[in-house]
Design an enzyme around this catalytic site. Sequence first.
Site, PDB file in Angstrom:
ATOM      1  N   GLY A 189      60.898  -7.358  98.313  1.00 11.71           N
ATOM      2  CA  GLY A 189      62.346  -7.487  98.140  1.00 11.71           C
ATOM      3  C   GLY A 189      62.801  -8.880  98.543  1.00 11.71           C
ATOM      4  O   GLY A 189      62.056  -9.851  98.494  1.00 11.71           O
ATOM      5  N   GLY A 190      64.046  -8.934  99.018  1.00  7.37           N
ATOM      6  CA  GLY A 190      64.620 -10.225  99.403  1.00  7.37           C
ATOM      7  C   GLY A 190      63.886 -10.870 100.558  1.00  7.37           C
ATOM      8  O   GLY A 190      64.058 -12.061 100.822  1.00  7.37           O
ATOM      9  N   GLY A 424      56.022 -43.341  81.010  1.00  7.77           N
ATOM     10  CA  GLY A 424      56.887 -42.847  82.082  1.00  7.77           C
ATOM     11  C   GLY A 424      56.083 -42.351  83.264  1.00  7.77           C
ATOM     12  O   GLY A 424      56.537 -42.424  84.413  1.00  7.77           O
ATOM     13  N   ALA A 425      54.882 -41.867  83.003  1.00  9.65           N
ATOM     14  CA  ALA A 425      54.065 -41.347  84.104  1.00  9.65           C
ATOM     15  C   ALA A 425      53.606 -42.488  85.013  1.00  9.65           C
ATOM     16  O   ALA A 425      53.437 -42.304  86.218  1.00  9.65           O
ATOM     17  CB  ALA A 425      52.872 -40.576  83.553  1.00  9.65           C
TER      18      ALA A 425
HETATM   19  C1  HXC Z   1      62.320   1.696 106.998  1.00 12.54           C
HETATM   20  C2  HXC Z   1      60.098   1.679 106.469  1.00 12.54           C
HETATM   21  C3  HXC Z   1      60.313   0.672 105.498  1.00 12.54           C
HETATM   22  C4  HXC Z   1      61.649   0.207 105.320  1.00 12.54           C
HETATM   23  C5  HXC Z   1      58.236   1.131 105.517  1.00 12.54           C
HETATM   24  N1  HXC Z   1      58.796   1.916 106.442  1.00 12.54           N
HETATM   25  N2  HXC Z   1      59.143   0.373 104.913  1.00 12.54           N
HETATM   26  N3  HXC Z   1      61.085   2.166 107.220  1.00 12.54           N
HETATM   27  N4  HXC Z   1      62.607   0.738 106.102  1.00 12.54           N
HETATM   28  N5  HXC Z   1      61.948  -0.739 104.438  1.00 12.54           N
HETATM   29  C6  HXC Z   1      58.144   2.890 107.304  1.00 12.54           C
HETATM   30  C7  HXC Z   1      57.639   4.087 106.530  1.00 12.54           C
HETATM   31  O1  HXC Z   1      58.658   5.029 106.369  1.00 12.54           O
HETATM   32  C8  HXC Z   1      56.536   4.578 107.439  1.00 12.54           C
HETATM   33  O2  HXC Z   1      57.125   5.283 108.517  1.00 12.54           O
HETATM   34  C9  HXC Z   1      55.988   3.296 108.018  1.00 12.54           C
HETATM   35  O3  HXC Z   1      56.981   2.313 107.839  1.00 12.54           O
HETATM   36  C10 HXC Z   1      54.745   2.850 107.310  1.00 12.54           C
HETATM   37  O4  HXC Z   1      54.996   2.819 105.914  1.00 12.54           O
HETATM   38  P1  HXC Z   1      54.028   3.507 104.859  1.00 12.54           P
HETATM   39  O5  HXC Z   1      54.792   3.657 103.606  1.00 12.54           O
HETATM   40  O6  HXC Z   1      53.419   4.743 105.449  1.00 12.54           O
HETATM   41  O7  HXC Z   1      52.903   2.418 104.740  1.00 12.54           O
HETATM   42  P2  HXC Z   1      52.082   1.978 103.464  1.00 12.54           P
HETATM   43  O8  HXC Z   1      51.570   3.189 102.762  1.00 12.54           O
HETATM   44  O9  HXC Z   1      51.096   0.982 103.940  1.00 12.54           O
HETATM   45  O10 HXC Z   1      53.129   1.267 102.494  1.00 12.54           O
HETATM   46  C11 HXC Z   1      53.754   0.093 102.893  1.00 12.54           C
HETATM   47  C12 HXC Z   1      54.872  -0.281 101.916  1.00 12.54           C
HETATM   48  C13 HXC Z   1      55.828   0.895 101.753  1.00 12.54           C
HETATM   49  C14 HXC Z   1      54.256  -0.695 100.560  1.00 12.54           C
HETATM   50  C15 HXC Z   1      55.581  -1.526 102.479  1.00 12.54           C
HETATM   51  O11 HXC Z   1      56.236   1.363 103.056  1.00 12.54           O
HETATM   52  C16 HXC Z   1      57.055   0.531 101.003  1.00 12.54           C
HETATM   53  O12 HXC Z   1      57.042   0.482  99.773  1.00 12.54           O
HETATM   54  N6  HXC Z   1      58.142   0.282 101.749  1.00 12.54           N
HETATM   55  C17 HXC Z   1      59.389  -0.106 101.108  1.00 12.54           C
HETATM   56  C18 HXC Z   1      59.249  -1.509 100.558  1.00 12.54           C
HETATM   57  C19 HXC Z   1      60.490  -2.010  99.905  1.00 12.54           C
HETATM   58  O13 HXC Z   1      60.876  -1.621  98.814  1.00 12.54           O
HETATM   59  N7  HXC Z   1      61.182  -2.823 100.637  1.00 12.54           N
HETATM   60  C20 HXC Z   1      62.366  -3.447 100.139  1.00 12.54           C
HETATM   61  C21 HXC Z   1      63.518  -2.863 100.877  1.00 12.54           C
HETATM   62  S1  HXC Z   1      64.903  -3.701 100.247  1.00 12.54           S
HETATM   63  P3  HXC Z   1      56.453   6.609 109.110  1.00 12.54           P
HETATM   64  O14 HXC Z   1      57.343   6.996 110.223  1.00 12.54           O
HETATM   65  O15 HXC Z   1      56.423   7.592 108.011  1.00 12.54           O
HETATM   66  O16 HXC Z   1      55.091   6.201 109.531  1.00 12.54           O
HETATM   67  C22 HXC Z   1      64.825  -5.220 100.936  1.00 12.54           C
HETATM   68  C23 HXC Z   1      65.925  -6.082 100.549  1.00 12.54           C
HETATM   69  C24 HXC Z   1      65.987  -7.242 101.479  1.00 12.54           C
HETATM   70  O17 HXC Z   1      63.960  -5.560 101.659  1.00 12.54           O
HETATM   71  C25 HXC Z   1      67.015  -8.205 100.986  1.00 12.54           C
HETATM   72  C26 HXC Z   1      67.087  -9.389 101.861  1.00 12.54           C
HETATM   73  C27 HXC Z   1      68.038 -10.388 101.303  1.00 12.54           C
END
Ligand code: HXC
Length: 537
Positions: A189-190, A424-425
Site C-alpha cells: 500500500g502507501g 547531445g549525449a
Molecule cells: C492490522 C495486520 C495488518 C494490518 C497484518 N496484520 N497486516 N493487522 N493491520 N494492515 C496482522 C494479521 O491480522 C495477523 O494478526 C498478523 O498481522 C500477521 O499477519 P498474517 O496475515 O497472518 O501474516 P502473513 O500470512 O505472513 O501475511 C502478511 C501480509 C498480510 C501479506 C502482510 O497480513 C496482508 O495482506 N496484510 C494486509 C496488507 C495490506 O493490504 N496492507 C495495506 C493496508 S492499507 P494475527 O493476530 O491473526 O496473528 C495501507 C495504506 C497506507 O497500508 C497508506 C499510507 C499513505
Amino acid sequence: MTERSVKKSQTVDVAPEEGGKPAKLNGLLALTEAAMAGGGPERIKAQKDKNKFTARERIHYLLDEGSFQELDLLIKCQAKDFGLKDKSIPGDGVVTGFGRVNGREVCIYAQDFTVLGGSLGLAHAMKIAKIMDLGHDNRTPVVGLLDSGGARIEEGVDSLDGYAHIFRRNVRCSGVVPQISVILGPCAGGAVYSPALTDFVFMVQGISQMFVTGPAVVKAATGEEVSFDGLGGPQAHAGKSGVCHFVAQSEPDVFRQVRELLSYLPQNRWERPPRVANPDPVRRSTPLLEMLCELDPKRPYRVHHVIWQIADEHKFFEVHASFARSIVVGFCRMGGDVVGVVANNPGHMAGALNIDSSDKAARFIRFLNAFNIPIVTLTDVPGYWPGVQQEHGGIIRHGAKILHAYAEATVPKITVILRKAYGGAYIAMSSKHLGSDVNFALPSAEIAVMGPAGATEILCKRELAAAKTPEDRAALAAKLAQDYSNRFANPYQTASTGSIDEVIEPSQMRMKIIRALRFLKDKRAPGQHVNRGNIPL
Ligand code: HXC
C-alpha cells in the site's frame, strides 16, 4: 507470548520481593521483559519459519556490538477500537533508537512483524517520527528496517496520518542526512512511499516485497495473474521498476551491504565522507586501459573494467547494478577519498542514454551533490537511444534531468572521454561548458555532433546521389566517412577549442584523476551551501 506478558489493562505488581531486588526495580524489569518479548514465542517461530530475523536481531546484526540505545520501549497504543484495548502490543510494533555503524552514529527503526504484523498505528508512527527528528537535528543518517502489513486497519485514519508524519519527515531529512530503507518482509500500500522517498532501498531475495496493490487487487482490476514475488519481489524492483538499489541474498548479507554503503557516505550534508588510509599507490599506472585505443569503435565492453582499473584497490561499490545497465553508477575511493562514478556502459545498449538510464544517473548525481561527494564521469556514449517508444515515453523530459543534475552540481566534477561522445549525449555527460571542472580525453575519443556515417549521409547527400553504381556509392560513402572521422572523430578538434583540458595517455588515467581531485578539494562555487532535497526521479 511469555507468562510475563503485560496486557494493556494489567498493572505491574510493585510490592517488595523477599530477598530480591527493590520492588520498583522489579517493576521496571517486568515491564522491560514483557516489551522485549515482542509478539511471543509462537509468532517469533513463525517469523523464523519464513527465514526472517526478529526486529531486535536485525538491529544487533547491523549495529556495532553493544552500541544500541533503545528509545520508547514502553510506548503504548492509545487506540481502543476493534479489540485493541485488550491486546498486548509491545513497543507498538516497532523498535527505535540510535547506535553506531563502524563507530559512527546512526538513528534506526525496525518494524516488528511479530506484533500485529508490524502494522503501523499512530504510536508506532510517532516513534519513527521521533527517531527521524533526532537524526535530522543531530545530523546522523536514518536507517529503516521495514517489515509490515501496512496501515493498522483497526486504527483507521490515525494510521494514515501516521504515514503522513513519516513522509513529511522523509522529505525534511532529504539531502540533509542520508536515508536508507531495508525491506525485510512485506511493504504494501502507501507504505512503499516512505522507502521511495529515501536515498537507497535494499531488498532481500525470498523475503522482501513491495507493491501498491497486491496480486488479488491486480487480478480484480486488470485480470493479470501474478505472484507476490513476480509483482513486487527484488528482481522486479531491482531490474524493472528501479525502486530497489541493492539486492542481498540473505539478511546477514544485507546488513553487511548496508554497513559498506554507509562507509562511503558522510553523516550529513555539512560533512565529507570519511577518508581512509590508502595502500594503493596514487601514481599506479593503468596500462591495461591502452586496449581502449586498440579496440574497434563498434566493439562493446563493460565499463566496470575501466572503473576497477582506476579505483583504489580495484574496489567499486555499484548502485542500481541491475537497472538501466547502459549507465553504471556507484562509489569507489581514489587516493583514499570517496568519489561517485557515473559511466556509460558500452556493454549494454552500446552505452546509449535512454529514459531509465537518464533517471538513474540524474538521481545519483543529485545525491552526490547533496552530500559533498565529487563526481567522476566516464564517457563512451553514441547518443540518445532512438525510437517511438522512447520519444513518446518522454526521453526529452527524462534526458533533461541529467543536464539539470550536472549543471546544478557544485561538487568537484572530473570527466574522462574514453571513446564516443556524440551530440547531445556528449553535452549531457558532464561536458566542459555544462560546468565540469577538469575534462580529459583519451586518444581513442571521438567527439562530434554525429557519427561519421550519419553525418556524411547528410552533408554529402548530393555527392553520394551522383554515384553511378551502388558499389561506387558505398566506396564513396566509406571514403567520406573516413575523411569526416579524421577531421572530427578524435579528441584534437575539441582540445584545440579548450572543451577538453588535456588528451591523456590511458596509463595515466588514475593519477590524473586523483591529481585533479586533490586540486579541487577546496572548490568554492556559488550556491554550494544551498540545501537540495534528493527528490525521487
Ligand atoms: C492490522 C495486520 C495488518 C494490518 C497484518 N496484520 N497486516 N493487522 N493491520 N494492515 C496482522 C494479521 O491480522 C495477523 O494478526 C498478523 O498481522 C500477521 O499477519 P498474517 O496475515 O497472518 O501474516 P502473513 O500470512 O505472513 O501475511 C502478511 C501480509 C498480510 C501479506 C502482510 O497480513 C496482508 O495482506 N496484510 C494486509 C496488507 C495490506 O493490504 N496492507 C495495506 C493496508 S492499507 P494475527 O493476530 O491473526 O496473528 C495501507 C495504506 C497506507 O497500508 C497508506 C499510507 C499513505
